[in-house]
Design a protein around this motif. Structure first.
Motif, short mmCIF file in Angstrom:
data_model
loop_
_atom_site.label_atom_id
_atom_site.label_comp_id
_atom_site.label_asym_id
_atom_site.label_seq_id
_atom_site.Cartn_x
_atom_site.Cartn_y
_atom_site.Cartn_z
N TYR A 40 51.28 19.12 55.96
CA TYR A 40 52.18 19.34 57.11
C TYR A 40 53.25 18.24 57.16
O TYR A 40 54.46 18.52 57.26
N ASN A 42 47.96 9.97 66.80
CA ASN A 42 47.14 11.17 66.53
C ASN A 42 47.48 11.87 65.22
O ASN A 42 46.62 12.50 64.62
N PHE A 43 48.75 11.79 64.78
CA PHE A 43 49.13 12.33 63.47
C PHE A 43 49.91 11.21 62.76
O PHE A 43 51.15 11.21 62.77
N MET A 51 53.86 12.71 62.34
CA MET A 51 54.81 12.34 63.39
C MET A 51 55.87 11.39 62.86
O MET A 51 57.00 11.37 63.36
N ARG A 88 58.23 13.68 60.64
CA ARG A 88 59.00 14.60 61.50
C ARG A 88 60.23 13.90 62.10
O ARG A 88 61.18 14.55 62.52
N THR A 103 57.37 9.87 70.54
CA THR A 103 56.28 10.82 70.80
C THR A 103 55.14 10.02 71.41
O THR A 103 54.69 9.02 70.83
N GLU A 116 59.05 13.57 73.02
CA GLU A 116 57.99 14.58 72.86
C GLU A 116 56.77 14.01 73.57
O GLU A 116 56.11 13.11 73.06
N ARG A 124 41.47 21.48 66.99
CA ARG A 124 42.39 20.92 65.99
C ARG A 124 42.62 19.45 66.34
O ARG A 124 42.87 19.12 67.49
N SER A 151 45.70 16.28 70.59
CA SER A 151 47.05 16.74 70.28
C SER A 151 47.69 17.17 71.59
O SER A 151 47.01 17.72 72.46
N CYS A 152 48.99 16.95 71.70
CA CYS A 152 49.64 17.32 72.97
C CYS A 152 49.79 18.84 73.10
O CYS A 152 50.09 19.32 74.18
N VAL A 153 49.54 19.59 72.00
CA VAL A 153 49.56 21.05 72.13
C VAL A 153 48.15 21.64 72.17
O VAL A 153 47.97 22.85 72.14
N SER A 179 52.43 24.89 65.65
CA SER A 179 53.17 23.89 64.86
C SER A 179 53.61 24.45 63.51
O SER A 179 52.81 25.04 62.79
N PHE A 202 59.88 22.27 67.73
CA PHE A 202 58.73 21.78 68.49
C PHE A 202 59.26 20.95 69.66
O PHE A 202 60.03 20.01 69.47
C1 SIN Z 1 51.42 16.15 68.80
O1 SIN Z 1 50.29 16.26 69.21
O2 SIN Z 1 52.19 15.29 69.29
C2 SIN Z 1 52.00 16.99 67.68
C3 SIN Z 1 51.14 18.09 67.28
C4 SIN Z 1 51.70 18.97 66.19
O3 SIN Z 1 52.71 18.69 65.55
O4 SIN Z 1 51.11 20.00 65.99
#
Ligand code: SIN
Length: 491
Positions: free
Chosen positions: A118, A164-165, A169, A172, A240, A263, A291, A296-298, A454, A460
């Motif tokens: 990803y 978290n990523f 992140m 991106r 983020t 974000e 996941r 994750s914020c989503v 995602s 996003f």
């Molecule tokens: C996030 O949790 O900030 C990003 C999650 C994603 O890219 O799927």
């Protein structure tokens, strides 16, 4: 639970991570302070690295500012080709990257491998977008002039990434910035800085010129960002993280009128209507909840199920969640790794106790795991009332509260009853109903009959308190570009 020790292979990977700040053209002083990174699965230290000061942030900004003009003048094709090289370098080091992500963040190795693909894909995507951003040339409505627009890089950008990523992140933000012609200073999360340092090394080896990407690791994020945001050489901040910190940064940015991308937090509802394919809804709910361990914020924070199918849904969902093996992410048998730290575990425990105290029932999980590491099990709470804290605040862990609704109007009203507006998920077989609900949901993204949204090719981002701007897709590069308009006299 299997508590694997750091293996020789992991030690070799950790040795390959630079332990110094990565600032173009500047050698850090020897008396640098240090910060130690811990493995959340064992709570043992894994590496000690430089702890940058606000002054280091300003040096990094100096390096980014010095490199800015030259980088902005490189051709889009040169930037594209270089990003493609970086993409290939990351893919080449996939296994090392994935292991590093698991070691410092805790997610399972298989999820870390998915993150590498990803994260690398953002670099590939923006290597392609680098040559595509366009201006326009048109006659003005009165016919007296030509309106010509072009795009220019906004300039040195501060990129602040969450834990978290650790890879995705960063890429991106770095990839669209570089594609647009901006130089950057990356400030990775204090808890997971190693992946960024490893990435910086790959960027350097791929030929990204000195000063174009700078990485400052620090335990003093507020001090560093404040110093940099007062300096008018900085032109943009992309962040983020939490809404609380995002709001503070937006307030600080007004002084120098910085471009901002934010974000921030979410409180995603996942709505299961009575006509949904229940097996698919359960699959989507497990994915949307687990996941990244729910970090994750989503992640779906609230599961709203029509009362006529709620018993059947909870039964199937609970069986899936109960079968999730908790453990060290390096163990191939593990499906759910540790949470990032003790505070994350405390938050899950607190929200579960609060919901149960208000009438919810724990169907699966709901109890802390004793021993070393920061573990909390996959948990399903049924009959959660609207007053429970978890219905309003992001739990950021593997706890799924189920609320039973009676009508579509109620589902939409509960879903929108939050200051956040990042993602929503809906499950229904009726496309007319889906479109009607999508139109009413107050969120930047909606997943329909699936538990993820995602995608590197998609924009996003959120509305309301979930932030400003978009990352990914063709929208993502615009965040790093200013529009210049030239009026040509036609007379
Ligand atoms: C996030 O949790 O900030 C990003 C999650 C994603 O890219 O799927």
């Amino acid at each position: 639970m299997n508590s694997l020790q750091t293996t020789t292979q992991a030690e070799r990977i950790l040795d390959a991570v630079p332990d110094e700040l990565f600032i173009g053209g500047w050698t850090p002083s020897q008396d640098h302070r240090t910060l130690t990174v811990y493995n959340p699965a064992t709570d043992l230290p894994i590496k000690t690295i430089a702890d940058g000061s606000p002054d280091d942030g300003l040096k990094a900004l100096g390096a980014a500012a010095q490199a800015a003009q030259h980088w902005a003048r490189t051709s889009p094709l040169d930037r594209s080709n270089l990003l493609r090289k970086v993409y290939e370098a990351v893919i080449d080091k996939s296994e090392e990257m994935a292991t590093l992500i698991t070691l410092e963040m805790g997610k399972t190795l298989s999820e870390a491998r998915t993150e590498v693909v990803y994260g690398a894909d953002y670099i590939r995507w923006y290597s392609e977008e680098a040559v595509r951003f366009e201006g326009r040339n048109r006659l003005s409505p009165d016919g007296l002039s030509r309106i010509v627009t072009s795009k220019e890089p906004v300039g040195p950008s501060l990129l602040i990434t969450p834990w978290n990523f650790p890879l995705a992140m960063a890429t991106r933000k770095i990839a669209p910035a570089l594609a647009a012609g901006c130089t950057v200073i990356l400030k990775p999360a204090e808890l997971t800085p190693l992946t960024s340092l490893f990435l910086a090394r790959l960027l350097g080896e791929a030929g990204v010129p000195e000063g174009v990407v700078n990485v400052v690791t620090t335990s003093n994020a507020p001090g560093l960002s404040e110093a940099m945001m007062k300096d008018n050489r900085l032109r943009k901040v992309s962040f983020t993280g939490s809404t609380v910190v995002g709001k503070r940064l937006v307030a600080q940015a007004s002084d120098q009128m910085l471009r901002m991308s934010m974000e921030l937090g979410g409180n995603a509802p996942l709505i299961v209507f009575e006509d949904a394919d229940l097996d698919n809804a359960v699959k989507g709910a497990v994915t949307a909840k687990l996941r990244n361990g729910g970090q994750s914020c989503v992640a779906s924070n609230r599961i709203l199920v029509h009362e006529s199918v709620a018993d059947a849904f909870v039964d199937k969902f609970a069986r899936q969640m109960a079968g999730v093996t908790l453990g060290n992410g390096l163990d191939p048998a593990t499906a759910l790794g540790p949470l990032i730290d003790g505070r994350a575990v405390d938050k899950c425990a607190l929200f579960v106790e609060d919901a149960i105290g208000k009438g919810a029932r724990a169907v699966v999980g709901g109890k802390r795991v004793p021993g070393a590491g920061h573990f909390y099990p996959a948990t399903v709470l049924d009959h959660v009332p609207l007053e429970a804290r978890i219905m309003h605040e992001e739990v950021f862990g593997p706890v799924a509260p189920v609320y039973r609704f009676a009508t579509d109007e109620e589902a939409v009203s509960v879903a929108n009853d939050t200051p956040f507006g990042l993602a929503s998920f809906i499950f229904s077989r009726d496309l007319n109903r889906v479109q009607g609900i999508v139109d009413q949901l107050q969120s930047g993204m909606v997943g329909v009959n699936r538990g993820t949204v995602s995608n590197v090719a998609a924009p996003f981002g959120g509305i309301k308190h979930s932030g400003l701007g978009r990352e990914g897709g063709s929208e993502g590069i615009e965040e790093y570009l200013n529009v210049k308009y030239v009026a040509y006299d036609r007379a």
